[in-house]
Write an enzyme that holds these catalytic residues in place. Structure first.
Site, PDB file in Angstrom:
ATOM      1  N   TYR A  94       3.131  15.267  11.426  1.00 36.49           N
ATOM      2  CA  TYR A  94       2.721  16.041  10.237  1.00 36.49           C
ATOM      3  C   TYR A  94       2.867  15.188   8.977  1.00 36.49           C
ATOM      4  CZ  TYR A  94       3.312  19.083   6.170  1.00 36.49           C
ATOM      5  OH  TYR A  94       3.233  19.631   4.910  1.00 36.49           O
ATOM      6  N   LYS A 144       0.095  13.714   6.272  1.00 30.33           N
ATOM      7  CA  LYS A 144       0.100  14.013   4.828  1.00 30.33           C
ATOM      8  C   LYS A 144       0.210  12.708   4.032  1.00 30.33           C
ATOM      9  CE  LYS A 144       0.068  17.494   2.944  1.00 30.33           C
ATOM     10  NZ  LYS A 144      -1.020  18.393   2.482  1.00 30.33           N
ATOM     11  N   THR A 163       3.635  16.971   0.163  1.00 34.66           N
ATOM     12  CA  THR A 163       4.961  17.410   0.585  1.00 34.66           C
ATOM     13  C   THR A 163       6.016  16.324   0.370  1.00 34.66           C
ATOM     14  OG1 THR A 163       6.239  17.999   2.561  1.00 34.66           O
ATOM     15  CG2 THR A 163       4.293  16.662   2.922  1.00 34.66           C
ATOM     16  N   ASP A 164       7.276  16.747   0.263  1.00 31.84           N
ATOM     17  CA  ASP A 164       8.359  15.764   0.157  1.00 31.84           C
ATOM     18  C   ASP A 164       8.590  15.024   1.481  1.00 31.84           C
ATOM     19  OD1 ASP A 164       9.495  17.837   1.633  1.00 31.84           O
ATOM     20  OD2 ASP A 164      11.235  18.111   0.319  1.00 31.84           O
ATOM     21  N   GLU A 165       8.033  15.558   2.591  1.00 34.81           N
ATOM     22  CA  GLU A 165       8.309  14.953   3.902  1.00 34.81           C
ATOM     23  C   GLU A 165       7.732  13.539   4.025  1.00 34.81           C
ATOM     24  OE1 GLU A 165       7.951  17.312   7.378  1.00 34.81           O
ATOM     25  OE2 GLU A 165       8.567  19.144   6.371  1.00 34.81           O
TER      26      GLU A 165
HETATM   27  P1  NAD Z   1      -0.376  27.264   5.756  1.00 41.93           P
HETATM   28  O1  NAD Z   1      -0.350  26.672   7.115  1.00 41.93           O
HETATM   29  O2  NAD Z   1       0.304  28.555   5.502  1.00 41.93           O
HETATM   30  O3  NAD Z   1      -1.886  27.444   5.264  1.00 41.93           O
HETATM   31  C1  NAD Z   1      -2.861  26.457   5.469  1.00 41.93           C
HETATM   32  C2  NAD Z   1      -4.207  27.053   5.130  1.00 41.93           C
HETATM   33  O4  NAD Z   1      -5.208  26.038   5.318  1.00 41.93           O
HETATM   34  C3  NAD Z   1      -4.609  28.237   6.015  1.00 41.93           C
HETATM   35  O5  NAD Z   1      -5.142  29.291   5.235  1.00 41.93           O
HETATM   36  C4  NAD Z   1      -5.657  27.646   6.944  1.00 41.93           C
HETATM   37  O6  NAD Z   1      -6.608  28.613   7.388  1.00 41.93           O
HETATM   38  C5  NAD Z   1      -6.293  26.582   6.056  1.00 41.93           C
HETATM   39  N1  NAD Z   1      -6.898  25.505   6.847  1.00 41.93           N
HETATM   40  C6  NAD Z   1      -6.336  24.822   7.873  1.00 41.93           C
HETATM   41  N2  NAD Z   1      -7.225  23.940   8.372  1.00 41.93           N
HETATM   42  C7  NAD Z   1      -8.349  24.054   7.623  1.00 41.93           C
HETATM   43  C8  NAD Z   1      -9.616  23.406   7.642  1.00 41.93           C
HETATM   44  N3  NAD Z   1      -9.903  22.464   8.551  1.00 41.93           N
HETATM   45  N4  NAD Z   1     -10.530  23.753   6.712  1.00 41.93           N
HETATM   46  C9  NAD Z   1     -10.265  24.710   5.791  1.00 41.93           C
HETATM   47  N5  NAD Z   1      -9.099  25.390   5.746  1.00 41.93           N
HETATM   48  C10 NAD Z   1      -8.145  25.047   6.660  1.00 41.93           C
HETATM   49  O7  NAD Z   1       0.179  26.118   4.806  1.00 41.93           O
HETATM   50  P2  NAD Z   1       1.152  26.223   3.532  1.00 41.93           P
HETATM   51  O8  NAD Z   1       2.552  26.254   3.998  1.00 41.93           O
HETATM   52  O9  NAD Z   1       0.641  27.265   2.621  1.00 41.93           O
HETATM   53  O10 NAD Z   1       0.913  24.775   2.885  1.00 41.93           O
HETATM   54  C11 NAD Z   1      -0.182  24.561   2.001  1.00 41.93           C
HETATM   55  C12 NAD Z   1      -0.183  23.114   1.554  1.00 41.93           C
HETATM   56  O11 NAD Z   1       1.037  22.819   0.883  1.00 41.93           O
HETATM   57  C13 NAD Z   1      -0.295  22.111   2.693  1.00 41.93           C
HETATM   58  O12 NAD Z   1      -1.100  21.052   2.261  1.00 41.93           O
HETATM   59  C14 NAD Z   1       1.141  21.647   2.914  1.00 41.93           C
HETATM   60  O13 NAD Z   1       1.174  20.345   3.428  1.00 41.93           O
HETATM   61  C15 NAD Z   1       1.683  21.715   1.520  1.00 41.93           C
HETATM   62  N6  NAD Z   1       3.136  21.956   1.393  1.00 41.93           N
HETATM   63  C16 NAD Z   1       3.714  22.989   2.069  1.00 41.93           C
HETATM   64  C17 NAD Z   1       5.082  23.246   1.889  1.00 41.93           C
HETATM   65  C18 NAD Z   1       5.765  24.402   2.583  1.00 41.93           C
HETATM   66  O14 NAD Z   1       6.982  24.521   2.483  1.00 41.93           O
HETATM   67  N7  NAD Z   1       5.057  25.279   3.273  1.00 41.93           N
HETATM   68  C19 NAD Z   1       5.823  22.443   1.034  1.00 41.93           C
HETATM   69  C20 NAD Z   1       5.186  21.374   0.368  1.00 41.93           C
HETATM   70  C21 NAD Z   1       3.832  21.151   0.546  1.00 41.93           C
HETATM   71  O1  DAU Z   2       9.565  19.960   3.004  1.00 38.89           O
HETATM   72  C1  DAU Z   2       8.307  20.560   2.907  1.00 38.89           C
HETATM   73  C2  DAU Z   2       7.847  21.002   4.270  1.00 38.89           C
HETATM   74  O2  DAU Z   2       8.619  22.141   4.630  1.00 38.89           O
HETATM   75  C3  DAU Z   2       6.358  21.325   4.312  1.00 38.89           C
HETATM   76  O3  DAU Z   2       5.618  20.172   4.027  1.00 38.89           O
HETATM   77  C4  DAU Z   2       5.964  21.890   5.674  1.00 38.89           C
HETATM   78  O4  DAU Z   2       4.604  22.273   5.659  1.00 38.89           O
HETATM   79  C5  DAU Z   2       6.830  23.088   5.969  1.00 38.89           C
HETATM   80  O5  DAU Z   2       6.543  23.595   7.252  1.00 38.89           O
HETATM   81  C6  DAU Z   2       8.313  22.738   5.869  1.00 38.89           C
HETATM   82  O6  DAU Z   2       8.703  21.854   6.956  1.00 38.89           O
HETATM   83  P1  DAU Z   2      10.109  22.029   7.715  1.00 38.89           P
HETATM   84  O7  DAU Z   2       9.989  21.398   9.042  1.00 38.89           O
HETATM   85  O8  DAU Z   2      11.237  21.614   6.846  1.00 38.89           O
HETATM   86  O9  DAU Z   2      10.139  23.645   7.812  1.00 38.89           O
HETATM   87  P2  DAU Z   2      10.543  24.629   9.020  1.00 38.89           P
HETATM   88  O10 DAU Z   2      10.583  26.007   8.436  1.00 38.89           O
HETATM   89  O11 DAU Z   2       9.723  24.418  10.229  1.00 38.89           O
HETATM   90  O12 DAU Z   2      12.035  24.176   9.358  1.00 38.89           O
HETATM   91  C7  DAU Z   2      13.046  24.190   8.379  1.00 38.89           C
HETATM   92  C8  DAU Z   2      14.321  23.656   9.015  1.00 38.89           C
HETATM   93  O13 DAU Z   2      14.785  24.608   9.988  1.00 38.89           O
HETATM   94  C9  DAU Z   2      14.122  22.368   9.770  1.00 38.89           C
HETATM   95  O14 DAU Z   2      15.284  21.575   9.628  1.00 38.89           O
HETATM   96  C10 DAU Z   2      13.965  22.808  11.229  1.00 38.89           C
HETATM   97  C11 DAU Z   2      14.852  24.033  11.295  1.00 38.89           C
HETATM   98  N1  DAU Z   2      14.413  25.095  12.244  1.00 38.89           N
HETATM   99  C12 DAU Z   2      13.111  25.519  12.170  1.00 38.89           C
HETATM  100  C13 DAU Z   2      12.666  26.504  13.012  1.00 38.89           C
HETATM  101  C14 DAU Z   2      11.227  26.965  12.962  1.00 38.89           C
HETATM  102  C15 DAU Z   2      15.318  25.659  13.121  1.00 38.89           C
HETATM  103  O15 DAU Z   2      16.504  25.299  13.142  1.00 38.89           O
HETATM  104  N2  DAU Z   2      14.867  26.654  13.955  1.00 38.89           N
HETATM  105  C16 DAU Z   2      13.577  27.091  13.937  1.00 38.89           C
HETATM  106  O16 DAU Z   2      13.229  27.989  14.745  1.00 38.89           O
END
Ligand code: NAD
Ligand code: DAU
Length: 360
Positions: A166, A170, A140-142
């Site tokens: 988190y 990562k 992730t970019d975080e």
């Molecule tokens: P998600 O939470 O939707 O899905 C995570 C999946 O991992 C689920 O299917 C869960 O059952 C599985 N999982 C969790 N713990 C596990 C374990 N111990 N063993 C096996 N499986 C397990 O997550 P996502 O948003 O799809 O993110 C997927 C990946 O991409 C993550 O590594 C996250 O850090 C990364 N990522 C997410 C975002 C985003 O915006 N969502 C952006 C950049 C990177």
């Molecule tokens: O940047 C990549 C990341 O983006 C991933 O690595 C993470 O897995 C993914 O969850 C996401 O993280 P964020 O914290 O940026 O996403 P989230 O949707 O939780 O929040 C987006 C923005 O909105 C953040 O600034 C917090 C704000 N927010 C979020 C929620 C859930 C609100 O203002 N209200 C809310 O209820």
């Protein structure tokens, strides 16, 4: 080619599984997922019977299980997405993030290293045992921290500065992946992507939560003043980027993925309200009245912004959708998949699917 995709029942993982299963009929795709609250096999009903697809319920924190699984399947590649992914949950329960994101990743690295019989240590690097193998870590970019100047972007060599449990977990997993590449010559490649959105997004995250609450006429909780900036990418474009890097990325390299698409949270929520008013036949401005400013997230990162020039120029990847178009598609998907949303929000799906798939 046998490829293990971890976390394939989650939001992004399910789009990656679908892309690989449909685009590469000659590959065998193993979806390894523990089916936590975020894992949902209903994300994959369209491809669950494909001959080149196998679901395996398994937990990456279980090293013994991984050793047996790798010995049995003998995968050629790993695409590792399994993780705890929600920042707010990491604030209330950091240890589950350490277990899955750090310990789970190291378990997976060990399983791949041992199964692929890499050698390391002193002397010249021995890569032959790893020929044709690839361990792809999705990050992730975080991990780069929080930007405060409008002209700054995250580059691949930006120093790590994680600010939440988190992102710290990562970042630790990224360090282990690179360390295994260096020490054991494991053939690793990494990507760091910005915020994804799209179909199957779990409704604890900003965009699907807002869509759900607007539909239900519930308050729209905006953290702090809504001034935080996120850089949004359509999930299918992330899956396409993963395909490009898995096949053509250089080993040992990192690629940032993003769409140069920054939005202040409050502007994004207003845009969503306007789209939803139109789709639901409400008078413009109706849904925006639901916006409610709430206590800010602890340690809330101000701005993320990815410089994606490397992947664009070296691998020719480009996002396929403009944001407004992607958001329309996403809203349409949620409105047309009410049952999916109801099951996820009722919490009933988890037990149901676990019971149904445990013995497959
Ligand atoms: P998600 O939470 O939707 O899905 C995570 C999946 O991992 C689920 O299917 C869960 O059952 C599985 N999982 C969790 N713990 C596990 C374990 N111990 N063993 C096996 N499986 C397990 O997550 P996502 O948003 O799809 O993110 C997927 C990946 O991409 C993550 O590594 C996250 O850090 C990364 N990522 C997410 C975002 C985003 O915006 N969502 C952006 C950049 C990177
Ligand atoms: O940047 C990549 C990341 O983006 C991933 O690595 C993470 O897995 C993914 O969850 C996401 O993280 P964020 O914290 O940026 O996403 P989230 O949707 O939780 O929040 C987006 C923005 O909105 C953040 O600034 C917090 C704000 N927010 C979020 C929620 C859930 C609100 O203002 N209200 C809310 O209820």
């Amino acid at each position: 080619m046998k490829i293990v995709i971890t976390g394939g029942a989650g939001f992004i993982g399910s789009h990656v599984v679908r892309l690989f299963v449909t685009k590469y009929p000659d590959y065998q795709i193993y979806n390894l997922d523990a089916l936590t609250y975020a894992g949902n096999l209903a994300n994959l009903t369209d491809i669950e019977n494909a001959p080149n697809y196998t679901f395996v319920k398994g937990d990456i924190t279980d090293a013994g299980f991984l050793t047996e699984f790798f010995a049995e399947v003998k995968p050629d590649g790993v695409i590792h997405l399994a993780a705890e992914s929600h920042v707010d949950r990491s604030i209330t329960d950091p240890m589950s993030f350490v277990m899955t994101n750090v310990v789970g990743t190291v378990n997976l690295l060990n399983a791949a290293k041992d199964a692929w019989k890499g050698t390391g240590g002193a002397g010249p690097p021995v890569r032959s045992a790893f020929d044709g193998k690839r361990f792809y870590h999705v990050s992730t970019d975080e991990v780069y921290g929080s930007l405060h100047n409008a002209d700054e972007f995250f580059l691949e060599d930006t120093s790590y500065d994680p600010q939440s449990p988190y992102s710290a977990s990562k970042a630790a997993s990224d360090h282990f992946v690179r360390a295994y590449g260096n020490t054991y010559k494991l053939p690793v490649v990494l990507t760091n992507c910005s915020n994804n959105y799209g179909p199957n997004h779990f409704p604890e995250k900003l965009i699907p939560l807002m869509i759900h609450n607007i539909q239900q006429n519930k308050p729209l909780p905006v953290y702090g003043k809504g001034e935080n900036v996120r850089d949004w990418l359509f999930v299918v474009d992330h899956a396409r980027a993963i395909d490009a890097v898995f096949h053509n990325g250089n080993l040992g390299e990192t690629y940032n993925i993003g769409g140069f698409n920054e939005w202040k949270n409050i502007d994004l929520v207003h845009l969503l309200c306007d789209i939803m008013d139109r789709k639901l036949g409400r008078e413009t401005g109706t849904s925006a009245k639901l916006i409610t400013y709430v206590t800010d997230r602890a340690g809330h990162d101000l701005r993320y912004a990815i410089d994606a020039n490397k992947i664009m120029h070296e691998l020719g990847w480009q996002p396929s959708l403009q944001f407004e178009e992607g958001l329309e598609k996403t809203v349409d998907w949620f409105l047309q998949n009410q049952e999916w949303l109801d099951n996820v929000t009722s919490g009933a799906y988890q037990g149901y699917y676990q019971e149904m798939y445990t013995n497959r």
